[in-house]
Every structure is written in structure tokens, then in C-alpha cells.
Design an enzyme around this catalytic site. Structure first.
Site, mmCIF file in Angstrom:
data_model
loop_
_atom_site.group_PDB
_atom_site.id
_atom_site.type_symbol
_atom_site.label_atom_id
_atom_site.label_comp_id
_atom_site.label_asym_id
_atom_site.label_seq_id
_atom_site.Cartn_x
_atom_site.Cartn_y
_atom_site.Cartn_z
ATOM 1 C CG ASP A 157 56.428 -46.896 51.531
ATOM 2 O OD1 ASP A 157 56.468 -45.788 52.075
ATOM 3 O OD2 ASP A 157 55.833 -47.879 52.029
ATOM 4 C CG ASP B 137 55.874 -51.589 46.978
ATOM 5 O OD1 ASP B 137 55.932 -51.995 48.143
ATOM 6 O OD2 ASP B 137 56.556 -50.632 46.549
ATOM 7 C CG ASP C 90 59.654 -49.241 44.514
ATOM 8 O OD1 ASP C 90 59.047 -50.023 45.273
ATOM 9 O OD2 ASP C 90 60.351 -48.291 44.929
HETATM 10 O O1 PGA Z 1 58.179 -49.880 54.849
HETATM 11 C C1 PGA Z 1 58.751 -50.720 54.132
HETATM 12 O O2 PGA Z 1 59.512 -51.597 54.574
HETATM 13 C C2 PGA Z 1 58.545 -50.668 52.613
HETATM 14 O O3 PGA Z 1 57.208 -50.633 52.238
HETATM 15 P P1 PGA Z 1 56.764 -51.154 50.753
HETATM 16 O O4 PGA Z 1 56.698 -52.644 50.831
HETATM 17 O O5 PGA Z 1 55.419 -50.492 50.518
HETATM 18 O O6 PGA Z 1 57.794 -50.660 49.749
#
Ligand code: PGA
Length: 225
Positions: free
Chosen positions: A17, A15, A174
Site C-alpha cells: 500500500d 511494501d 513509503d
Molecule cells: O495494511 C497495512 O497495515 C499497511 O500495508 P503496507 O505494509 O503494505 O503499507
């Protein structure tokens, strides 16, 4: 004897963020700008941080206490995204240990990639500005397939582009939705406890195959330390 899926892995998907990059300071600043532009008091970053993995939805929930079904949501979302585009890499950093982890994976000939719900418009800006992503074998964004996580489609797209089978890949995230998506795709899953997790989250109950406290803990799991 059953093979340990972590030790037999050929690729690790992450993932973005809260797992590879700490983007909460810029996401929070973009949301807080909406408040200060309206004469409201700024909120501390700690208020935004747990919800940073939920993108615009999470940030608007913290800044204004509104959900996507609120009539003001679409307009505020557009303004939030414009703010975010302007500050996308001002304070965002790669988590400590991530560059070393990615180096160790590539040195051992494991492929790695990114599967994020962030849309391509933003993922590509970050990938252009952060050298870490030059060695990624695949980057799948929230709008790369018709579905986003927790649907398994983006993960299966990454597996397809890498030319591997799902059971040969590990997914590290996460957020509960990352673990749901990874399991539905048929991958072994790892919960990154150093990430945002979501407000009041109980990652022990997500059903992940393993949990890590730091990025480098993954090497131990893979038998590469
Ligand atoms: O921008 C988002 O909705 C979250 O992004 P992610 O999947 O990298 O945690």
C-alpha cells in the site's frame, strides 16, 4: 573499494500500500462508509490518504479520531474490514511506472517480491485480481509470520523464501516503519516519496539509504537505466 549495495542487488522487495498500489481510495471509502452509515458527513479522500499505509488503525483514526485502545475500536475495525473486503479493488490501481519498473527488473533477472502488513485475506484478493503480481517471486503478508513491520521477521521470511541473503536485497517502502524494518533486517532501504508517508512525516529523517520520487527512479539507483 566498497561495493555499491544497490548495483550488487539480486532482489527488490516492496511494501504494498502506497508503494506498489494506490489503495487509499478503497481504504478511505470503506472507512467513510462507517461515517455515512451513522449519519455523519463524508470526509474527502485527501483526509484519509496520508494515513492509508496504517490500515484499519489509520483509517479509524481519520474517520472517528479513535486509537486501538478505544472501547469502540474492535467493533468498528471488524465493520471496516468487512466494508473493505467488498470494495477492495473498485478504485485501487497500480502506481504509474510500477509495471515498467517490474518489467525492467525481471528482464535483468532480478527477483522481486512484496512484504506488506496487510493480512493474507486481503493481499491474496489483490494478488488474484492484479496481473502485476503474477511475476512476484514472493509475497509475505502481515500475518505470514508472528510479527509485522517494523519487526524485521517478515522481510527475513521473504529473503529466506527467495533463497538469498538480506544484504543482497533492497527494501522499498513509503512509511518510516518500512525503513526501520529494512535496516533491522540488514537490507539497503529506499523511501518512496510518492507514497502516503504518514501524516506530518519527515522521510528525510527515516535513515533510508536513498529516496525516490517515482517508481522508475529505482532503475537509476540500481544502475539499470
Ligand atoms: O495494511 C497495512 O497495515 C499497511 O500495508 P503496507 O505494509 O503494505 O503499507
Amino acid at each position: 573499494m566498497k561495493t555499491n549495495p544497490f548495483r550488487a542487488a539480486r532482489a527488490v522487495l516492496f511494501d504494498l500500500d502506497g508503494t506498489l498500489i494506490d489503495s487509499a481510495p478503497d481504504l478511505g471509502a470503506a472507512a467513510d462508509r462507517l461515517r455515512t452509515d451513522r449519519g455523519l458527513q463524508p470526509l474527502p479522500l485527501q483526509a484519509y490518504r496520508p494515513m492509508a499505509g496504517a490500515g484499519a488503525r489509520g483509517m479509524l483514526e481519520v474517520a472517528f479520531g479513535i486509537a486501538p485502545d478505544h472501547p469502540d475500536f474492535p467493533g468498528l475495525k471488524d465493520e471496516f474490514l468487512a466494508n473493505y473486503e467488498r470494495c477492495i479493488h473498485d478504485r485501487t490501481s497500480v502506481f504509474d511506472g510500477v509495471p515498467e519498473l517490474v518489467d525492467a527488473l525481471t528482464q535483468r533477472s532480478l527477483k522481486w517480491g512484496v512484504v506488506t502488513n496487510k493480512v493474507t485475506r486481503f493481499t491474496s484478493l489483490i494478488a488474484q485480481r492484479v496481473a502485476l503480481f503474477d511475476s512476484a517471486g514472493v509475497i509475505v503478508s502481515g500475518d505470514s509470520t508472528p510479527y509485522s513491520k517494523p519487526h524485521p521477521a517478515p522481510l527475513l521470511e521473504a529473503v529466506f523464501r527467495l533463497g538469498l541473503a538480506a544484504h543482497e536485497c533492497i527494501y522499498v517502502g513509503d512509511d518510516a516503519r518500512d525503513i526501520v524494518a529494512g535496516r533491522a533486517a540488514g537490507m539497503s532501504t529506499v523511501a518512496a516519496l510518492y507514497g502516503y508517508l504518514g501524516s506530518g512525516a519527515l522521510p528525510q529523517q527515516w535513515g533510508a539509504d536513498a529516496m525516490i520520487e517515482t517508481p522508475m527512479d529505482l532503475l537509476n539507483l540500481l544502475g539499470l537505466d
